[in-house]
Enzyme design. Sequence first.
Site, PDB file in Angstrom:
ATOM      1  N   CYS A  54      73.951  28.479 -60.382  1.00 53.33           N
ATOM      2  CA  CYS A  54      73.847  27.025 -60.182  1.00 53.33           C
ATOM      3  C   CYS A  54      75.227  26.418 -59.938  1.00 53.33           C
ATOM      4  CB  CYS A  54      73.209  26.357 -61.400  1.00 53.33           C
ATOM      5  SG  CYS A  54      71.565  26.975 -61.761  1.00 53.33           S
ATOM      6  N   ARG A 128      64.611  26.774 -57.922  1.00 55.59           N
ATOM      7  CA  ARG A 128      65.528  26.149 -56.945  1.00 55.59           C
ATOM      8  C   ARG A 128      64.682  25.589 -55.804  1.00 55.59           C
ATOM      9  NH1 ARG A 128      70.298  27.981 -58.983  1.00 55.59           N
ATOM     10  NH2 ARG A 128      70.157  30.010 -59.989  1.00 55.59           N
TER      11      ARG A 128
END
Length: 220
Positions: A54, A128
Amino acid sequence: MDKEYEETGKIPLIGSAFPKMVVQTSHGMKKLPMDYQGKWFVLFSHPADFTPVCTTEFVSFSRHYDDFQALNTELIGLSMDQVFSHIKWVDWIKENIGDEIKFPIIADHGECARKLGMLHAKATNTVRAVFIVDPKGKIRAILYYPAEIGRNMDEILRMMKAFQVATKHDVAIPANWPNNELFGDHVIVPPATDVKTAKERLESKDHECLDWWMCHKKLD
Ligand code: BEZ
């Protein structure tokens, strides 16, 4: 929150209006999609703050921030972390990597994530996801990636450029554009849908064709 999605449990799909919602972000409260009217926005979720993949994604979004801005496109992050965590993580990225995260990050309690189908099979963290929303608040593209694979920002940027070219010139965009294996940076002329147009397609000097249904042209 939009009643349509709240009452039916349906997930919005390409072509639907982005569900109305009020969200808490690291830049204050925002009303989606109204606060972004007249602009494109890319809303993307990540599993959690302070995680390595991330962090690489945030650095990459940050380094492409000006490219998105040049395409009238705002970025909005989202995870199910508290806003304090977002603030600390953004500070950490600035202090340790030197990149400033200029876009807001939604601190979601699951409400927004559930509405947008970001919580997949038994997950407690958001996958995601990427929602590309146009200046009228319509969802134009949705991507889902698993936790273990970071996204490709060049592809998201390519999609933003492609949308704007396709809309402006009423054309379609080939694979890997602008480096398509068959047509290079040419764009696709939408297929003819009647006999007369199909015949004209092959005779026209405005484009080149492999056949009446597969014509391409260079943009000026
Ligand atoms: C990461 O961002 O590194 C990550 C987050 C959740 C699961 C796996 C990797």
